[in-house]
Design a protein around this motif. Structure first.
Motif, PDB file in Angstrom:
ATOM      1  N   PRO A  82       0.812  -1.222   0.000  1.00 54.78           N
ATOM      2  CA  PRO A  82       0.000   0.000   0.000  1.00 54.78           C
ATOM      3  C   PRO A  82       0.847   1.275   0.000  1.00 54.78           C
ATOM      4  CG  PRO A  82      -0.941  -1.599   1.497  1.00 54.78           C
ATOM      5  CD  PRO A  82       0.368  -2.178   1.023  1.00 54.78           C
ATOM      6  N   SER A  83       0.367   2.281  -0.748  1.00 54.82           N
ATOM      7  CA  SER A  83       1.093   3.536  -0.920  1.00 54.82           C
ATOM      8  C   SER A  83       0.636   4.541   0.129  1.00 54.82           C
ATOM      9  CB  SER A  83       0.815   4.103  -2.324  1.00 54.82           C
ATOM     10  OG  SER A  83       1.154   3.168  -3.314  1.00 54.82           O
ATOM     11  N   TYR A  84       1.541   4.944   1.007  1.00 53.80           N
ATOM     12  CA  TYR A  84       1.217   5.949   2.017  1.00 53.80           C
ATOM     13  C   TYR A  84       1.902   7.262   1.654  1.00 53.80           C
ATOM     14  CZ  TYR A  84      -0.682   2.168   4.842  1.00 53.80           C
ATOM     15  OH  TYR A  84      -1.436   1.112   5.281  1.00 53.80           O
ATOM     16  N   THR A  85       1.113   8.311   1.608  1.00 53.91           N
ATOM     17  CA  THR A  85       1.625   9.612   1.174  1.00 53.91           C
ATOM     18  C   THR A  85       2.785  10.077   2.037  1.00 53.91           C
ATOM     19  OG1 THR A  85      -0.535  10.235   0.296  1.00 53.91           O
ATOM     20  CG2 THR A  85       0.963  12.029   0.883  1.00 53.91           C
ATOM     21  N   VAL A  86       2.711   9.875   3.341  1.00 55.48           N
ATOM     22  CA  VAL A  86       3.762  10.385   4.220  1.00 55.48           C
ATOM     23  C   VAL A  86       5.120   9.785   3.862  1.00 55.48           C
ATOM     24  CG1 VAL A  86       3.410   8.661   6.062  1.00 55.48           C
ATOM     25  CG2 VAL A  86       4.335  10.924   6.619  1.00 55.48           C
ATOM     26  N   GLU A  87       5.161   8.513   3.470  1.00 53.75           N
ATOM     27  CA  GLU A  87       6.437   7.891   3.107  1.00 53.75           C
ATOM     28  C   GLU A  87       7.011   8.522   1.838  1.00 53.75           C
ATOM     29  OE1 GLU A  87       5.469   3.773   2.782  1.00 53.75           O
ATOM     30  OE2 GLU A  87       5.309   3.481   4.944  1.00 53.75           O
ATOM     31  N   THR A  88       6.129   8.806   0.881  1.00 51.50           N
ATOM     32  CA  THR A  88       6.572   9.460  -0.354  1.00 51.50           C
ATOM     33  C   THR A  88       7.110  10.859  -0.069  1.00 51.50           C
ATOM     34  OG1 THR A  88       4.994   8.194  -1.662  1.00 51.50           O
ATOM     35  CG2 THR A  88       5.800  10.250  -2.625  1.00 51.50           C
ATOM     36  N   LEU A  89       6.421  11.609   0.793  1.00 49.92           N
ATOM     37  CA  LEU A  89       6.868  12.973   1.110  1.00 49.92           C
ATOM     38  C   LEU A  89       8.209  12.958   1.848  1.00 49.92           C
ATOM     39  CD1 LEU A  89       3.519  14.692   2.184  1.00 49.92           C
ATOM     40  CD2 LEU A  89       4.666  14.762  -0.050  1.00 49.92           C
ATOM     41  N   ILE A  90       8.402  11.992   2.739  1.00 46.00           N
ATOM     42  CA  ILE A  90       9.688  11.892   3.451  1.00 46.00           C
ATOM     43  C   ILE A  90      10.815  11.630   2.453  1.00 46.00           C
ATOM     44  CG2 ILE A  90      11.006  10.444   5.050  1.00 46.00           C
ATOM     45  CD1 ILE A  90       8.377  10.119   6.662  1.00 46.00           C
ATOM     46  N   GLU A  91      10.586  10.714   1.503  1.00 51.05           N
ATOM     47  CA  GLU A  91      11.608  10.422   0.489  1.00 51.05           C
ATOM     48  C   GLU A  91      11.921  11.658  -0.347  1.00 51.05           C
ATOM     49  OE1 GLU A  91      10.425   7.214  -2.003  1.00 51.05           O
ATOM     50  OE2 GLU A  91      10.503   5.708  -0.407  1.00 51.05           O
ATOM     51  N   LEU A  92      10.869  12.342  -0.803  1.00 54.79           N
ATOM     52  CA  LEU A  92      11.059  13.503  -1.666  1.00 54.79           C
ATOM     53  C   LEU A  92      11.752  14.643  -0.926  1.00 54.79           C
ATOM     54  CD1 LEU A  92       7.675  13.404  -3.570  1.00 54.79           C
ATOM     55  CD2 LEU A  92       9.941  13.306  -4.634  1.00 54.79           C
ATOM     56  N   ARG A  93      11.431  14.828   0.351  1.00 57.57           N
ATOM     57  CA  ARG A  93      12.071  15.895   1.113  1.00 57.57           C
ATOM     58  C   ARG A  93      13.567  15.638   1.239  1.00 57.57           C
ATOM     59  NH1 ARG A  93      11.785  19.847   0.518  1.00 57.57           N
ATOM     60  NH2 ARG A  93       9.647  20.308   1.133  1.00 57.57           N
ATOM     61  N   LYS A  94      13.975  14.368   1.391  1.00 58.11           N
ATOM     62  CA  LYS A  94      15.411  14.038   1.442  1.00 58.11           C
ATOM     63  C   LYS A  94      16.083  14.308   0.101  1.00 58.11           C
ATOM     64  CE  LYS A  94      15.045  10.501   5.058  1.00 58.11           C
ATOM     65  NZ  LYS A  94      15.077   9.049   5.356  1.00 58.11           N
ATOM     66  N   GLU A  95      15.372  13.998  -0.983  1.00 59.59           N
ATOM     67  CA  GLU A  95      15.936  14.177  -2.324  1.00 59.59           C
ATOM     68  C   GLU A  95      15.956  15.640  -2.755  1.00 59.59           C
ATOM     69  OE1 GLU A  95      13.612  11.717  -4.909  1.00 59.59           O
ATOM     70  OE2 GLU A  95      13.889   9.952  -3.648  1.00 59.59           O
ATOM     71  N   LEU A  96      14.990  16.414  -2.268  1.00 57.79           N
ATOM     72  CA  LEU A  96      14.813  17.809  -2.706  1.00 57.79           C
ATOM     73  C   LEU A  96      14.776  18.721  -1.477  1.00 57.79           C
ATOM     74  CD1 LEU A  96      11.943  17.035  -5.237  1.00 57.79           C
ATOM     75  CD2 LEU A  96      14.331  17.479  -5.831  1.00 57.79           C
ATOM     76  N   PRO A  97      15.894  18.846  -0.765  1.00 71.18           N
ATOM     77  CA  PRO A  97      15.868  19.575   0.514  1.00 71.18           C
ATOM     78  C   PRO A  97      15.572  21.059   0.395  1.00 71.18           C
ATOM     79  CG  PRO A  97      18.122  19.026  -0.120  1.00 71.18           C
ATOM     80  CD  PRO A  97      17.232  18.294  -1.070  1.00 71.18           C
ATOM     81  N   ASP A  98      15.768  21.645  -0.792  1.00 74.20           N
ATOM     82  CA  ASP A  98      15.565  23.084  -0.966  1.00 74.20           C
ATOM     83  C   ASP A  98      14.347  23.416  -1.834  1.00 74.20           C
ATOM     84  OD1 ASP A  98      17.960  23.557   0.477  1.00 74.20           O
ATOM     85  OD2 ASP A  98      19.123  23.186  -1.332  1.00 74.20           O
ATOM     86  N   THR A  99      13.475  22.444  -2.064  1.00 81.41           N
ATOM     87  CA  THR A  99      12.334  22.637  -2.961  1.00 81.41           C
ATOM     88  C   THR A  99      11.018  22.539  -2.201  1.00 81.41           C
ATOM     89  OG1 THR A  99      13.579  21.649  -4.798  1.00 81.41           O
ATOM     90  CG2 THR A  99      11.186  21.783  -5.047  1.00 81.41           C
ATOM     91  N   PRO A 100      10.195  23.592  -2.199  1.00 78.24           N
ATOM     92  CA  PRO A 100       8.859  23.469  -1.605  1.00 78.24           C
ATOM     93  C   PRO A 100       8.051  22.399  -2.336  1.00 78.24           C
ATOM     94  CG  PRO A 100       9.420  25.783  -1.964  1.00 78.24           C
ATOM     95  CD  PRO A 100      10.459  24.974  -2.680  1.00 78.24           C
ATOM     96  N   LEU A 101       7.369  21.577  -1.571  1.00 78.78           N
ATOM     97  CA  LEU A 101       6.541  20.506  -2.130  1.00 78.78           C
ATOM     98  C   LEU A 101       5.071  20.844  -1.889  1.00 78.78           C
ATOM     99  CD1 LEU A 101       8.521  17.419  -0.734  1.00 78.78           C
ATOM    100  CD2 LEU A 101       8.772  18.510  -2.979  1.00 78.78           C
ATOM    101  N   CYS A 102       4.262  20.788  -2.936  1.00 80.30           N
ATOM    102  CA  CYS A 102       2.837  21.088  -2.851  1.00 80.30           C
ATOM    103  C   CYS A 102       2.063  19.832  -3.205  1.00 80.30           C
ATOM    104  CB  CYS A 102       2.464  22.214  -3.816  1.00 80.30           C
ATOM    105  SG  CYS A 102       3.268  23.788  -3.462  1.00 80.30           S
ATOM    106  N   PHE A 103       1.512  19.187  -2.197  1.00 80.66           N
ATOM    107  CA  PHE A 103       0.752  17.963  -2.427  1.00 80.66           C
ATOM    108  C   PHE A 103      -0.683  18.342  -2.761  1.00 80.66           C
ATOM    109  CE2 PHE A 103      -1.774  14.275  -1.177  1.00 80.66           C
ATOM    110  CZ  PHE A 103      -1.109  13.280  -1.888  1.00 80.66           C
ATOM    111  N   LEU A 104      -1.141  17.945  -3.936  1.00 84.24           N
ATOM    112  CA  LEU A 104      -2.447  18.341  -4.439  1.00 84.24           C
ATOM    113  C   LEU A 104      -3.487  17.298  -4.055  1.00 84.24           C
ATOM    114  CD1 LEU A 104      -1.275  19.291  -8.062  1.00 84.24           C
ATOM    115  CD2 LEU A 104      -1.097  20.630  -5.964  1.00 84.24           C
ATOM    116  N   MET A 105      -4.622  17.742  -3.560  1.00 84.18           N
ATOM    117  CA  MET A 105      -5.700  16.832  -3.178  1.00 84.18           C
ATOM    118  C   MET A 105      -7.045  17.501  -3.382  1.00 84.18           C
ATOM    119  SD  MET A 105      -5.792  16.911   1.010  1.00 84.18           S
ATOM    120  CE  MET A 105      -4.300  16.004   1.219  1.00 84.18           C
ATOM    121  N   GLY A 106      -8.111  16.706  -3.347  1.00 88.27           N
ATOM    122  CA  GLY A 106      -9.458  17.232  -3.424  1.00 88.27           C
ATOM    123  C   GLY A 106      -9.997  17.559  -2.037  1.00 88.27           C
ATOM    124  N   MET A 107     -11.067  18.343  -1.997  1.00 87.38           N
ATOM    125  CA  MET A 107     -11.653  18.732  -0.725  1.00 87.38           C
ATOM    126  C   MET A 107     -12.129  17.512   0.068  1.00 87.38           C
ATOM    127  SD  MET A 107     -12.388  21.018   1.434  1.00 87.38           S
ATOM    128  CE  MET A 107     -12.068  22.531   0.506  1.00 87.38           C
TER     129      MET A 107
END
Length: 215
Positions: A82-107
Protein backbone atom coordinates in the motif's frame (compact mmCIF):
# COMPACT_ATOMS: atom_id res chain seq x y z
CA UNK A 1 15.25 28.05 -2.31
CA UNK A 2 14.16 26.39 -5.54
CA UNK A 3 10.84 26.79 -7.32
CA UNK A 4 7.98 24.74 -5.82
CA UNK A 5 6.77 21.55 -7.43
CA UNK A 6 3.34 19.94 -7.31
CA UNK A 7 2.62 16.31 -6.44
CA UNK A 8 -0.53 14.56 -7.62
CA UNK A 9 -1.09 10.98 -6.53
CA UNK A 10 -3.82 8.63 -7.60
CA UNK A 11 -4.77 5.23 -8.90
CA UNK A 12 -5.11 6.71 -12.41
CA UNK A 13 -7.18 3.77 -13.66
CA UNK A 14 -7.31 5.39 -16.18
CA UNK A 15 -5.88 8.92 -15.93
CA UNK A 16 -8.37 11.42 -17.40
CA UNK A 17 -9.02 15.13 -17.89
CA UNK A 18 -10.57 15.38 -14.42
CA UNK A 19 -7.07 14.69 -13.08
CA UNK A 20 -5.18 16.72 -15.67
CA UNK A 21 -7.11 20.01 -15.86
CA UNK A 22 -6.75 20.80 -12.12
CA UNK A 23 -3.06 19.87 -12.32
CA UNK A 24 -2.55 22.29 -15.20
CA UNK A 25 -4.55 25.04 -13.46
CA UNK A 26 -2.50 24.67 -10.27
CA UNK A 27 0.73 24.59 -12.25
CA UNK A 28 -0.15 27.94 -13.81
CA UNK A 29 -1.82 29.61 -10.81
CA UNK A 30 0.97 28.77 -8.37
CA UNK A 31 3.81 29.13 -10.88
CA UNK A 32 5.09 25.62 -10.14
CA UNK A 33 8.22 24.25 -11.78
CA UNK A 34 6.39 21.00 -12.57
CA UNK A 35 3.68 18.67 -11.37
CA UNK A 36 4.73 15.09 -10.67
CA UNK A 37 2.13 12.39 -11.26
CA UNK A 38 2.49 9.61 -8.69
CA UNK A 39 0.49 6.48 -9.58
CA UNK A 40 -0.27 4.31 -6.53
CA UNK A 41 0.53 0.61 -6.42
CA UNK A 42 -2.26 -0.30 -3.96
CA UNK A 43 -4.32 2.68 -2.76
CA UNK A 44 -5.04 2.32 0.99
CA UNK A 45 -8.49 3.92 0.79
CA UNK A 46 -9.87 2.31 -2.39
CA UNK A 47 -10.58 -1.06 -3.98
CA UNK A 48 -7.67 -2.61 -5.93
CA UNK A 49 -7.23 -1.15 -9.43
CA UNK A 50 -8.84 -2.84 -12.44
CA UNK A 51 -5.71 -2.70 -14.60
CA UNK A 52 -2.16 -3.86 -13.87
CA UNK A 53 0.47 -1.38 -12.63
CA UNK A 54 2.38 -1.45 -15.92
CA UNK A 55 -0.74 -0.38 -17.84
CA UNK A 56 -1.57 2.43 -15.42
CA UNK A 57 2.05 3.66 -15.54
CA UNK A 58 2.06 3.56 -19.34
CA UNK A 59 -1.15 5.62 -19.50
CA UNK A 60 0.18 8.19 -17.03
CA UNK A 61 3.40 8.44 -19.04
CA UNK A 62 1.43 9.00 -22.26
CA UNK A 63 -0.60 11.76 -20.58
CA UNK A 64 2.54 13.43 -19.19
CA UNK A 65 4.32 13.26 -22.55
CA UNK A 66 1.28 15.01 -24.05
CA UNK A 67 1.23 17.82 -21.43
CA UNK A 68 4.06 20.33 -20.76
CA UNK A 69 5.53 20.37 -17.24
CA UNK A 70 3.79 17.17 -16.15
CA UNK A 71 6.25 14.41 -15.28
CA UNK A 72 5.89 10.87 -13.94
CA UNK A 73 7.29 9.64 -10.63
CA UNK A 74 6.85 5.85 -10.39
CA UNK A 75 8.31 5.31 -6.91
CA UNK A 76 5.04 4.16 -5.35
CA UNK A 77 4.56 1.48 -8.00
CA UNK A 78 7.93 0.00 -7.02
CA UNK A 79 6.94 -0.61 -3.39
CA UNK A 80 4.63 -3.60 -3.99
CA UNK A 81 2.56 -2.66 -0.96
CA UNK A 82 0.00 0.00 0.00
CA UNK A 83 1.09 3.54 -0.92
CA UNK A 84 1.22 5.95 2.02
CA UNK A 85 1.62 9.61 1.17
CA UNK A 86 3.76 10.38 4.22
CA UNK A 87 6.44 7.89 3.11
CA UNK A 88 6.57 9.46 -0.35
CA UNK A 89 6.87 12.97 1.11
CA UNK A 90 9.69 11.89 3.45
CA UNK A 91 11.61 10.42 0.49
CA UNK A 92 11.06 13.50 -1.67
CA UNK A 93 12.07 15.89 1.11
CA UNK A 94 15.41 14.04 1.44
CA UNK A 95 15.94 14.18 -2.32
CA UNK A 96 14.81 17.81 -2.71
CA UNK A 97 15.87 19.58 0.51
CA UNK A 98 15.57 23.08 -0.97
CA UNK A 99 12.33 22.64 -2.96
CA UNK A 100 8.86 23.47 -1.61
CA UNK A 101 6.54 20.51 -2.13
CA UNK A 102 2.84 21.09 -2.85
CA UNK A 103 0.75 17.96 -2.43
CA UNK A 104 -2.45 18.34 -4.44
CA UNK A 105 -5.70 16.83 -3.18
CA UNK A 106 -9.46 17.23 -3.42
CA UNK A 107 -11.65 18.73 -0.72
CA UNK A 108 -13.06 15.28 0.10
CA UNK A 109 -9.54 14.10 0.94
CA UNK A 110 -8.91 17.06 3.26
CA UNK A 111 -12.22 16.46 5.04
CA UNK A 112 -11.16 12.90 5.85
CA UNK A 113 -7.44 13.60 6.34
CA UNK A 114 -7.46 12.51 9.98
CA UNK A 115 -8.08 8.94 8.76
CA UNK A 116 -4.85 8.94 6.71
CA UNK A 117 -1.75 7.07 7.87
CA UNK A 118 0.44 9.38 10.01
CA UNK A 119 -1.58 12.37 8.82
CA UNK A 120 -0.21 14.64 11.55
CA UNK A 121 3.24 14.53 9.88
CA UNK A 122 2.25 15.52 6.34
CA UNK A 123 2.69 19.27 6.84
CA UNK A 124 6.22 18.74 8.19
CA UNK A 125 7.28 17.81 4.65
CA UNK A 126 4.92 19.63 2.28
CA UNK A 127 2.09 22.08 1.74
CA UNK A 128 -1.41 20.75 1.13
CA UNK A 129 -3.08 22.40 -1.87
CA UNK A 130 -6.77 21.55 -1.93
CA UNK A 131 -8.98 21.78 -5.02
CA UNK A 132 -12.71 22.06 -4.56
CA UNK A 133 -14.62 19.20 -6.14
CA UNK A 134 -18.25 19.31 -7.36
CA UNK A 135 -20.63 18.91 -4.44
CA UNK A 136 -18.01 19.41 -1.73
CA UNK A 137 -17.80 22.46 0.52
CA UNK A 138 -15.41 23.07 3.42
CA UNK A 139 -17.35 21.36 6.20
CA UNK A 140 -14.56 20.24 8.46
CA UNK A 141 -14.81 18.01 11.50
CA UNK A 142 -13.34 19.55 14.67
CA UNK A 143 -9.91 17.95 14.12
CA UNK A 144 -9.54 19.22 10.54
CA UNK A 145 -11.04 22.59 11.49
CA UNK A 146 -8.30 23.04 14.11
CA UNK A 147 -5.66 21.93 11.61
CA UNK A 148 -6.87 24.43 9.03
CA UNK A 149 -7.02 27.27 11.57
CA UNK A 150 -3.38 26.56 12.48
CA UNK A 151 -2.04 26.12 8.93
CA UNK A 152 -4.51 27.65 6.45
CA UNK A 153 -3.38 30.50 4.19
CA UNK A 154 -4.88 32.50 1.34
CA UNK A 155 -1.44 33.72 0.25
CA UNK A 156 -0.25 31.47 -2.57
CA UNK A 157 3.17 33.13 -2.38
CA UNK A 158 3.84 31.35 0.91
CA UNK A 159 3.95 28.08 -1.02
CA UNK A 160 7.09 29.35 -2.76
CA UNK A 161 8.67 30.97 0.30
CA UNK A 162 8.30 28.02 2.70
CA UNK A 163 9.22 24.36 2.20
CA UNK A 164 5.94 23.15 3.71
CA UNK A 165 3.43 23.68 6.47
CA UNK A 166 0.57 25.51 4.71
CA UNK A 167 -2.92 24.46 3.68
CA UNK A 168 -4.07 26.41 0.63
CA UNK A 169 -7.64 26.09 -0.65
CA UNK A 170 -7.69 26.42 -4.41
CA UNK A 171 -11.09 27.53 -5.71
CA UNK A 172 -10.99 25.44 -8.85
CA UNK A 173 -14.15 23.34 -9.29
CA UNK A 174 -12.94 20.09 -10.77
CA UNK A 175 -14.62 18.40 -13.69
CA UNK A 176 -17.19 15.91 -12.45
CA UNK A 177 -15.54 12.94 -14.15
CA UNK A 178 -14.37 9.75 -12.51
CA UNK A 179 -12.28 6.79 -13.60
CA UNK A 180 -15.20 4.55 -12.60
CA UNK A 181 -17.51 6.37 -15.03
CA UNK A 182 -14.94 6.02 -17.80
CA UNK A 183 -14.39 2.30 -17.16
CA UNK A 184 -18.15 1.76 -17.27
CA UNK A 185 -18.39 3.78 -20.48
CA UNK A 186 -15.77 1.56 -22.13
CA UNK A 187 -17.34 -1.66 -20.81
CA UNK A 188 -20.64 -0.64 -22.40
CA UNK A 189 -18.87 -0.13 -25.72
CA UNK A 190 -19.40 3.65 -25.65
CA UNK A 191 -16.95 6.30 -26.85
CA UNK A 192 -14.75 7.94 -24.14
CA UNK A 193 -13.44 10.61 -26.52
CA UNK A 194 -12.60 13.97 -24.84
CA UNK A 195 -12.65 12.36 -21.38
CA UNK A 196 -9.10 11.06 -21.80
CA UNK A 197 -6.06 12.36 -23.69
CA UNK A 198 -6.05 10.89 -27.19
CA UNK A 199 -2.86 8.83 -26.64
CA UNK A 200 -4.46 7.26 -23.54
CA UNK A 201 -7.62 6.34 -25.48
CA UNK A 202 -5.47 4.73 -28.15
CA UNK A 203 -3.57 2.75 -25.51
CA UNK A 204 -6.81 1.55 -23.86
CA UNK A 205 -8.09 0.37 -27.22
CA UNK A 206 -4.82 -1.27 -28.23
CA UNK A 207 -4.53 -3.20 -24.94
CA UNK A 208 -8.30 -3.83 -24.73
CA UNK A 209 -8.46 -2.50 -21.18
CA UNK A 210 -11.75 -2.29 -19.24
CA UNK A 211 -13.58 -4.55 -21.70
CA UNK A 212 -16.60 -6.56 -20.58
CA UNK A 213 -15.60 -10.15 -19.80
CA UNK A 214 -16.48 -12.65 -22.51
CA UNK A 215 -19.22 -14.99 -21.24
Amino acid sequence: MKKAIGLLGGTFDPIHIGHLRPAIALLERLNLAEVRLLPNYIPPHKAPPDSAPEHRLAMVQLAADYTPKLVVDARELKRNRPSYTVETLIELRKELPDTPLCFLMGMDSLCSLNRWHRWQELLEYAHLVVSHRPGWQPNFNPTINALYKAHGTTDGGQLQRRLGGCIYLFDNPQLDISSTQIRNCIRLGNNPQYLLPEPVINYVREKRLYQSPVL
